[in-house]
Each structure stands twice: as structure tokens, then as C-alpha cells.
Design a protein around this motif. Structure first.
Motif, mmCIF file in Angstrom:
data_model
loop_
_atom_site.group_PDB
_atom_site.id
_atom_site.type_symbol
_atom_site.label_atom_id
_atom_site.label_comp_id
_atom_site.label_asym_id
_atom_site.label_seq_id
_atom_site.Cartn_x
_atom_site.Cartn_y
_atom_site.Cartn_z
ATOM 1 N N LEU A 635 7.443 21.777 -2.074
ATOM 2 C CA LEU A 635 6.029 22.132 -2.025
ATOM 3 C C LEU A 635 5.119 20.909 -2.145
ATOM 4 C CD1 LEU A 635 3.969 24.520 -2.057
ATOM 5 C CD2 LEU A 635 4.214 24.539 -4.546
ATOM 6 N N VAL A 636 5.631 19.806 -2.714
ATOM 7 C CA VAL A 636 4.799 18.657 -3.086
ATOM 8 C C VAL A 636 4.973 17.507 -2.098
ATOM 9 C CG1 VAL A 636 4.332 16.945 -4.881
ATOM 10 C CG2 VAL A 636 4.935 19.294 -5.520
ATOM 11 N N ASP A 637 3.872 17.103 -1.463
ATOM 12 C CA ASP A 637 3.881 15.898 -0.635
ATOM 13 C C ASP A 637 3.567 14.667 -1.476
ATOM 14 O OD1 ASP A 637 4.705 16.912 1.740
ATOM 15 O OD2 ASP A 637 2.754 16.870 2.733
ATOM 16 N N ASN A 638 2.653 14.815 -2.434
ATOM 17 C CA ASN A 638 2.349 13.734 -3.368
ATOM 18 C C ASN A 638 1.761 14.340 -4.632
ATOM 19 O OD1 ASN A 638 2.248 11.122 -4.319
ATOM 20 N ND2 ASN A 638 1.183 10.315 -2.520
ATOM 21 N N ILE A 639 1.849 13.599 -5.730
ATOM 22 C CA ILE A 639 1.375 14.130 -7.001
ATOM 23 C C ILE A 639 0.985 12.988 -7.928
ATOM 24 C CG2 ILE A 639 3.743 14.253 -7.925
ATOM 25 C CD1 ILE A 639 2.834 16.725 -9.541
ATOM 26 N N CYS A 640 -0.082 13.197 -8.683
ATOM 27 C CA CYS A 640 -0.492 12.264 -9.726
ATOM 28 C C CYS A 640 -0.672 13.068 -11.013
ATOM 29 C CB CYS A 640 -1.798 11.557 -9.353
ATOM 30 S SG CYS A 640 -2.397 10.409 -10.624
ATOM 31 N N VAL A 641 0.134 12.751 -12.013
ATOM 32 C CA VAL A 641 0.065 13.434 -13.307
ATOM 33 C C VAL A 641 -0.850 12.628 -14.227
ATOM 34 C CG1 VAL A 641 1.387 14.285 -15.282
ATOM 35 C CG2 VAL A 641 2.375 14.381 -12.992
ATOM 36 N N TYR A 642 -1.690 13.332 -14.960
ATOM 37 C CA TYR A 642 -2.633 12.677 -15.865
ATOM 38 C C TYR A 642 -2.458 13.243 -17.265
ATOM 39 C CZ TYR A 642 -7.043 11.201 -18.024
ATOM 40 O OH TYR A 642 -7.975 10.666 -18.856
ATOM 41 N N LEU A 723 -6.395 4.992 -2.499
ATOM 42 C CA LEU A 723 -5.795 5.791 -3.576
ATOM 43 C C LEU A 723 -4.318 5.490 -3.786
ATOM 44 C CD1 LEU A 723 -7.515 9.246 -2.932
ATOM 45 C CD2 LEU A 723 -8.237 7.371 -4.424
ATOM 46 N N VAL A 724 -3.691 4.863 -2.795
ATOM 47 C CA VAL A 724 -2.318 4.369 -2.949
ATOM 48 C C VAL A 724 -2.263 2.959 -2.382
ATOM 49 C CG1 VAL A 724 -1.202 6.637 -2.856
ATOM 50 C CG2 VAL A 724 -1.578 5.376 -0.735
ATOM 51 N N THR A 725 -1.272 2.196 -2.823
ATOM 52 C CA THR A 725 -1.119 0.833 -2.338
ATOM 53 C C THR A 725 -0.459 0.846 -0.961
ATOM 54 O OG1 THR A 725 1.106 0.483 -3.203
ATOM 55 C CG2 THR A 725 -0.741 0.148 -4.735
ATOM 56 N N ALA A 726 -0.324 -0.320 -0.365
ATOM 57 C CA ALA A 726 0.355 -0.415 0.928
ATOM 58 C C ALA A 726 1.814 0.003 0.817
ATOM 59 C CB ALA A 726 0.259 -1.840 1.462
ATOM 60 N N ALA A 727 2.389 -0.099 -0.399
ATOM 61 C CA ALA A 727 3.759 0.363 -0.637
ATOM 62 C C ALA A 727 3.761 1.812 -1.120
ATOM 63 C CB ALA A 727 4.442 -0.528 -1.665
ATOM 64 N N LYS A 731 -2.512 4.497 -7.162
ATOM 65 C CA LYS A 731 -3.516 3.684 -7.849
ATOM 66 C C LYS A 731 -4.218 4.618 -8.839
ATOM 67 C CE LYS A 731 -5.541 0.472 -5.296
ATOM 68 N NZ LYS A 731 -6.270 -0.249 -4.204
ATOM 69 N N ARG A 732 -3.638 4.697 -10.034
ATOM 70 C CA ARG A 732 -4.032 5.741 -10.992
ATOM 71 C C ARG A 732 -5.525 5.711 -11.324
ATOM 72 N NH1 ARG A 732 0.212 8.390 -12.791
ATOM 73 N NH2 ARG A 732 2.243 7.375 -12.665
ATOM 74 N N LYS A 733 -6.042 4.523 -11.589
ATOM 75 C CA LYS A 733 -7.448 4.438 -11.981
ATOM 76 C C LYS A 733 -8.361 4.951 -10.880
ATOM 77 C CE LYS A 733 -7.019 0.663 -15.321
ATOM 78 N NZ LYS A 733 -7.424 -0.732 -15.656
ATOM 79 N N ASP A 734 -8.047 4.593 -9.639
ATOM 80 C CA ASP A 734 -8.882 5.020 -8.517
ATOM 81 C C ASP A 734 -8.771 6.530 -8.292
ATOM 82 O OD1 ASP A 734 -9.899 2.382 -7.327
ATOM 83 O OD2 ASP A 734 -7.760 2.020 -7.502
ATOM 84 N N ILE A 735 -7.569 7.071 -8.427
ATOM 85 C CA ILE A 735 -7.381 8.517 -8.275
ATOM 86 C C ILE A 735 -8.116 9.267 -9.382
ATOM 87 C CG2 ILE A 735 -5.669 10.382 -8.374
ATOM 88 C CD1 ILE A 735 -3.700 8.505 -6.984
ATOM 89 N N GLN A 736 -7.974 8.759 -10.602
ATOM 90 C CA GLN A 736 -8.637 9.427 -11.731
ATOM 91 C C GLN A 736 -10.152 9.365 -11.615
ATOM 92 O OE1 GLN A 736 -6.805 7.488 -15.101
ATOM 93 N NE2 GLN A 736 -4.783 8.195 -14.450
ATOM 94 N N GLU A 737 -10.671 8.262 -11.093
ATOM 95 C CA GLU A 737 -12.113 8.134 -10.912
ATOM 96 C C GLU A 737 -12.607 9.079 -9.822
ATOM 97 O OE1 GLU A 737 -16.009 7.047 -11.276
ATOM 98 O OE2 GLU A 737 -14.330 6.586 -12.631
ATOM 99 N N ARG A 738 -11.847 9.174 -8.734
ATOM 100 C CA ARG A 738 -12.255 10.024 -7.611
ATOM 101 C C ARG A 738 -12.252 11.499 -7.998
ATOM 102 N NH1 ARG A 738 -12.023 8.905 -1.916
ATOM 103 N NH2 ARG A 738 -12.007 10.786 -0.638
#
Length: 749
Positions: A635-642, A723-727, A731-738
Motif C-alpha cells: 500500500l505504501v509508495d513512500n512514508i515519513c514517520v514523525y 522533499l527527498v535527496t537525489a538518492a 529530507k525530514r526537516k523539509d517534509i515536516q515544515e511542508r
């Protein structure tokens, strides 16, 4: 991993029974032949052998060096005995650190580099161009035309009509690199004066890099996917006056040039079909074609200024996962050390062909491609837009790059393999009942034999041949780095792609080199033992409760030491002093990663300092570990846990797989809503939480580690979004800010 869906139970039972009976007869008849031909006991013994040993322990009361007696080892992997013996003081309860060293001895290429006194990249390429003068080196696919293609929905897309690969030999590439380096000098760039490459991966990138190396000019590398401010930061900090870029990226400089006052010259790699419109650029900027620089160099009388081993080769800007990108200084000796280590760790054949597509501005891709150059392996360049037959820029009915090139090896990052894995599962789930039964049986059958050390050539050809054909049909080796690869994806891709996937671990600060998984190691979820040029030290991290005295395995922060360790961060002396140290003539780097080391000397990354969050109740949650496990959910393509330390639970931002989300909604009776409407549905959020809970329990995550609330995100996170690096690291801070309002809402609910 694979599932059958809703099928008639009796039909399934009969089909599987018939397949098992057929397989049993086949196994009985062919087993003796397979035993004789494949000798699986040898592979199993090689997989179990000790790959690194303890050479030192340090206690609270003293620093105790421990001797190591390395036995002879010709690196042919014919011995099943450990290649080192240890005379070590037993680990006691007050031990602070343990240091490990590889048991592998230098291989043929490593020894040749030492004997020939090759200690710079300039010497390396001169050496290989003499060793393989007429062998094909760098290949670029010809674009015949760009044509309009009408889709079923009536929309029109631009597609490429492509020809064959056009190759340059090693001697030709060396000549072009020499000319480019001299051409750069003709433009006024002196040895020691930084020059930047800001371009996509292609043959001209590598030619330019080696030309710059030949003139003792430090190369500044910047990701093509970074935002304007990050690009300007790197160019301003390194004070470059010349930037080498590409036709496609030139328009970005109409805006960026106002932010980089010292840049005076733009060199661009030409497009095969289009000509550059030079209007709209900042006045006074010199715009020069790549081919023009080559011409100037060919007519130049400039004398080469070869670099020394201790000279900076690259100032490589990291992708900035934790903030502003840092420039990592890599010396020529750092690059050569990694080349030695990678050649010792990987079997390379003269007829290998690599397909290059990951960013060359990433240390992993650059060093793997450099290993190919060192060993005479041809590199054919590609891009995600043209790699496979169904890629977005490939004209219908024509072939993608992989089908034309037939590569045998490539690099990858876990996200790409995760996407391939989910694509396979999706196609199988859409197939008919019998197709599902056949695929599941073949997959389980192959995996069971692989675990015993056998290959399954008949199954590979009949069932997995079409999947293997996606990458040209000859792929044998995939090197994966940049982030942890889940064991489930690792095993599935090994089986379905009929290739060996080798996982490694390294950082820009260690020139990509730390550990490489052994070819015969079939225990997934580990990153291999330390390489021949690098020692690994585990140090207690008391705050995270990781100690080298832990049972059953020593655990602690990973510190790397060797000739592969960077000189430090560019113009960041305090940060350099914080992360790097010199002890007894050896350079060490504190990684911030937490590892455990198994009895055979193999490392498993289990945590990262910056990813660890302590919840209100005192439990520690490793955000990266939870994300890695939950990303294996279809179900998950990408995920950021906070995690908020003032709260009792975690929350998650989830980029769902559209098809899987719609199928789950239909199954749960949520209604016939669009993808965007499903992502906004509170009811669907609850359904997704339940799915993640169930998947997390299967992955052996603790209840407190699982997110108690989720926000479904419709946009796919990409490097150009920041929101993610070239690899493709978060980028947690940027995702959390957005998504700060969504995070606050989840906690409020």
C-alpha cells in the motif's frame, strides 16, 4: 510476499497439488545432476566464512591494542577457512569500543595499483587507456528524432525515436579528457582553482571530470536536482568562475546567475537535436559549447599539471538530508583507496557492461563507474526516461536502452528496487487465477532452492525470463546503496530479476566505502563486512542504550578509519573537528549510524542517532527502522514517520500506491471515490492505519513504534520538490515544515 487473491479453493488445491507432484518428479530425476554441477555446499561454506575479525578493544581503564595475524589468502574465494586468526583480550563489561578489520587480502587489481604506484585519478586513467586502448569505454545512445505520439486519451506526448549506442574507446576518451582539461586551462582556469559540474549523468560528465583531474583542478559536484538556493550555496562557497552544465539545465541559470556573482563562464553539453537559445542570460556571461572547449584544448600548448595523492580531487556536495548541503573534500588518495577496496570486494569480468543512470554527483555512482573504467568495463549511459521499453520518452514499438545495451551490471537505490517489487506484485495480482498460482509456486520453489545454495535455470527461463528481459536479459549483478534495502525486497528481487543484488554501506565522507556484502552471503538485511582499506570501530552510545558488550551481538555507533576517509568539510572547520579525528596516523570519521556486528564479521545497520526519538513514556523509536519496514507494505509508495517527544505516539505521512489504495477502498466498501478524495477521507485514513498496524506486527515492530495516525499525501515526493535527496533519502526537516499543519492535526485528533 506474493498472494493469490480470491480463487476457488478446490481449484487452487488441485493446481498446487499437481505442480508439487510434477516438481517432485523433476527434482528426483535432476537432483544428482544439480549437486554435481552446482556444488551448493561450497557456496554455503563461503557464505558462512569469517569476513572480519576483532583487532582491538578499548576499556574504560586503558587502551589495549590487540594483534592480528593475517594468513595468506589469494582472494579467489576457494578457501572455506577463516583467513585470519585473532589474539585478543576477551571483551569485558567495561569495554568502550571494538575495532574490526577485513580478513580479505588484496586482489589482483589492488596489487597492480600499488606496484604501478598509481595514487591519483589522472595516473589511473592513463594506465587503463594503455591497458585497454581499443576497447569500448563510454557509450551514448543516438537520438534520431523527437516525435509526437497521440495517447488513447487524445493527449500528445513527445517521444524519442532512438538508434544504437555510439561508443568511444578508452584511448579516445583519454584523448578527449586531455583536450578538455587543456581547454579549461585555456579559458583561464588555473590548477587549484575550483570548477563545478552541474549536469545529469552522461559520457561528457565523466570526460570533463577526468580532464579536470589531469590539471590538478578540484572538481565541485552538485546534484542536478537540487533547488536554486542550494545550487547557489555550493557555487558561492567554492567561489567557482566556471560551471559545466547541460543543454537541458541551461535555462535554470537565467535565474541562478543573479545569485552567483563570481560565475563568468557556462560550458554546456550539447543536445543531439536542438540548438541553444542564448537570449535571456545575464549580461557578460560567456556561454561555450562543450565541443568548443575540446577544440581549444586540442590546439593548446598548455603543459599538464598532474595532481599529487594528497591534492583535492572533488568537493562533493551532499544532498542535504539534514539541512544545507555540505561540501565534502575527497582527495585523490581517497578515491584510489575506494577503487582498491571495491575491486577486492566484487567479481568483475572483462565482458561486463554497465548501464549508468544514477547521478554521477553521488559518490556511490561515481566510484562504481570508476571501478568499471579501472577494470576495462564498458559503460552505456541511460536515464529513467529511456531505460526500459515502456519508459516515458520511448516511442511505442521501439526499444529502451536496456534492451539495446544488454547490460550485465548496474547500480540502484532501494527505492527503485521497491518500485520494481511492487510493480511485479501489481501485475501478478491483475493476472488470471492460474497465472497467480503458477507464479506463486515458481517463486516459492525458487526461493526454497536458493536458500539451500542452488540455482533454478529452468524456472528462471520459463517464469522469470520476461521479468529479466526488462533490464536486457543479461543482468547478473546489481549494486545497491544509498539507504537500507529491506530483506523482503532484497530476496524478491534476487529471485525475480535472476541477478545477485549486493548491498553496501558507505558515506560521502568515506568516499562511498565502508562495507560490501559478500557475493555468497544469503542472509538478507545486512550490509557486509568491512573492506580491505577500512577498519570499523563500534563505540558505546549510552543515550541510545547501545553497547559493545550487548548480547548476542556487540552494538554501537560506527566509526570508520582508513585512507578512504575524507579530509573534511569545505570551509567548515568546526564541523570537521567534530566529526573527524586523526589517531596514530589514521583518519577516522564518526558516522552517526548504529550497527551491530555478527560473529562472521558482517555489519547490520540497526539505527541512526538523528532518527531516534524518545516518546513521552520513555520508549525509543527509530524512525528510519519503522519506515524501512512499513515501506515493504504494498500500500505504501513512500512514508515519513514523525515523533514528538512530548507525545505518547508517532504519526506518519504516507504517499500511498494509487492502485492499491483504490483496491483497498473497494474491498472495505468506502465508495467509488477518486484517488484525491480517498486521500482526504478520514474513514480511509483509519483503514490505512489498520493495514499498517497489521503489516507492522508481521514485521515484528512494537506497538509503540507504529504510527497511531496518518495523513495520506497525494503528491509523489521527488528531488525537484526538495522533499527527498537525489538518492531518494527523506529530507525530514523539509517534509515536516511542508506538512506541519497536517502533523499538528494528527496529534490533535
Amino acid at each position: 510476499m506474493m498472494y493469490l487473491g480470491d480463487m476457488d479453493g478446490v481449484g487452487i488445491t488441485m493446481a498446487i497439488g499437481a505442480l508439487r507432484a510434477l516438481a517432485f518428479v523433476f527434482d528426483v530425476l535432476t537432483f544428482p545432476v544439480y549437486v554435481i554441477l552446482q556444488r551448493p555446499w561450497r557456496a554455503r561454506a563461503l557464505g558462512r566464512r569469517v569476513k572480519a575479525v576483532i583487532i582491538a578493544t578499548e576499556t574504560e581503564s586503558d587502551n589495549t591494542d590487540v594483534s592480528i595475524d593475517i594468513k595468506g589468502n589469494d582472494n579467489t574465494n576457494n578457501s572455506t577457512e577463516p583467513s585470519a586468526s585473532v589474539k585478543a583480550k576477551p571483551i569485558t563489561q567495561d569495554t568502550k569500543s571494538i575495532t574490526y578489520r577485513s580478513t580479505t587480502q588484496p586482489g589482483k587489481v589492488h596489487i597492480q595499483l600499488v606496484q604501478e604506484k598509481i595514487d591519483t585519478m589522472a595516473k589511473m586513467f592513463d594506465y587503463v587507456s594503455k591497458a585497454y586502448p581499443n576497447k569500448r569505454c563510454l557509450g551514448t545512445r543516438e537520438i534520431l528524432a523527437e516525435e509526437d505520439e497521440v495517447q488513447k486519451n487524445g493527449r500528445v506526448f513527445k517521444k524519442y525515436n532512438m538508434g544504437d549506442y555510439k561508443w568511444k574507446t578508452f584511448s579516445e576518451v583519454n584523448m578527449l579528457a586531455t583536450n578538455f582539461g587543456k581547454g579549461i586551462r585555456e579559458l583561464g582556469n588555473e590548477p587549484g582553482q575550483n570548477v563545478a559540474i552541474f549536469a545529469e549523468t552522461r559520457a561528457e560528465w565523466m570526460i570533463a571530470a577526468h580532464g579536470i583531474f589531469k590539471q590538478s583542478i578540484p572538481l565541485v559536484t552538485i546534484y542536478a536536482t537540487l533547488g536554486d538556493e542550494a545550487i547557489a550555496h555550493g557555487l558561492n562557497e567554492t567561489e567557482v568562475t566556471t560551471v559545466i552544465t547541460s543543454f537541458d539545465l541551461m535555462p535554470k541559470f537565467k535565474k541562478i546567475l543573479a545569485m552567483v556573482p563570481k560565475v563568468k563562464t557556462l560550458i554546456y553539453m550539447e543536445d543531439q537535436l536542438k540548438k541553444l537559445d542564448e537570449s535571456g542570460y545575464k549580461q557578460g556571461i560567456e556561454i561555450i559549447k562543450f565541443s568548443e572547449v575540446l577544440k581549444r584544448g586540442a590546439n593548446s600548448q598548455v603543459v599538464d599539471v598532474p595532481p599529487r595523492s594528497e591534492d583535492p580531487a572533488i568537493i562533493m556536495y551532499t544532498s542535504g538530508s539534514t539541512g544545507v548541503p555540505k561540501g565534502v573534500i575527497l582527495l585523490h588518495k581517497n578515491l584510489i583507496a575506494t577503487l582498491k577496496a571495491f575491486c577486492d570486494s566484487t567479481d568483475i569480468y572483462q565482458d561486463d557492461v554497465m548501464i549508468g543512470f544514477l547521478p554521477l554527483a553521488h559518490v556511490f555512482e561515481l566510484l562504481v563507474e570508476s571501478v568499471c573504467l579501472l577494470t576495462g568495463v564498458a559503460i552505456g549511459y541511460s536515464s529513467p526516461l529511456t531505460m526500459i521499453d515502456t519508459a516515458s520518452k520511448i516511442k511505442k514499438g521501439t526499444k529502451g536502452d536496456a534492451t539495446v545495451l544488454h547490460p550485465t551490471c548496474m547500480t540502484s537505490v532501494p527505492l527503485i528496487l521497491d518500485r520494481i517489487s511492487k510493480s511485479i506484485q501489481e501485475k501478478v495480482s491483475k493476472g488470471g487465477p492460474m497465472k497467480k498460482v503458477l507464479f506463486k509456486f515458481a517463486y516459492d520453489y525458487k526461493v526454497s532452492w536458493l536458500r539451500r545454495g542452488y540455482s533454478t535455470p529452468l524456472i528462471d527461463r520459463v517464469v522469470f525470463g520476461p521479468i529479466r528481459a526488462l533490464l536486457g536479459g543479461r543482468m547478473r549483478l546489481i549494486l545497491c546503496g544509498g539507504a537500507p534495502l529491506s530483506p523482503e525486497t532484497h530476496e524478491q528481487m534476487n529471485a525475480c530479476l535472476c541477478a545477485t543484488i549486493i548491498q553496501g554501506y558507505g558515506l560521502t565522507e568515506s568516499t562511498s566505502c565502508a562495507t560490501v556484502q559478500d557475493f555468497y552471503d544469503k542472509i538478507y538485511g545486512r550490509v557486509g563486512a568491512t573492506t580491505t582499506v577500512c577498519d570499523i570501530k563500534l563505540v558505546n552510545w549510552e543515550e541510545g542504550n547501545y553497547r559493545v558488550t550487548d548480547k548476542p551481538f556487540p552494538r554501537g555507533e560506527i566509526i570508520l578509519g582508513g585512507d578512504n576517509i575524507s579530509a573534511g568539510y569545505y570551509k567548515l572547520s568546526s564541523k570537521t573537528d567534530e566529526d573527524f579525528t586523526d589517531v596514530d596516523g589514521r583518519r577516522w570519521f564518526r558516522t552517526g549510524d548504529i550497527g551491530e556486528i555478527h560473529p562472521d564479521g558482517v555489519v547490520k545497520i540497526i539505527d541512526r542517532k538523528k532518527d531516534l526519538v524518545k516518546l513521552q513514556a520513555g520508549e525509543y523509536v527509530s524512525l528510519g527502522k519503522v519506515e524501512a519496514q512499513l515501506k515493504t507494505c504494498p500500500l505504501v509508495d513512500n512514508i515519513c514517520v514523525y515523533g514528538d517527544s512530548s507525545k505518547q505516539f508517532c504519526v506518519a505521512l504516507v504517499v500511498p500506491n494509487q492502485q492499491q489504495l483504490k483496491e483497498l477502498a473497494a474491498k472495505k466498501g468506502v465508495g467509488s471515490l477518486s484517488f484525491e478524495e480517498l486521500c482526504q477521507s478520514p474513514e480511509m485514513e483509519k483503514v490505512v492505519i489498520a493495514e499498517l498496524m497489521e503489516h507492522g506486527k508481521k514485521s515484528k515492530l512494537e506497538k509503540f513504534e507504529l504510527p497511531a495516525a496518518v495523513k495520506l499525501v497525494t503528491e509523489v515526493w521527488s528531488p525537484d520538490m526538495g522533499l527527498v535527496t537525489a538518492a531518494f533519502k527523506l529530507k525530514r526537516k523539509d517534509i515536516q515544515e511542508r506538512y506541519k499543519h497536517e502533523i499538528n492535526r494528527m496529534y490533535a485528533s
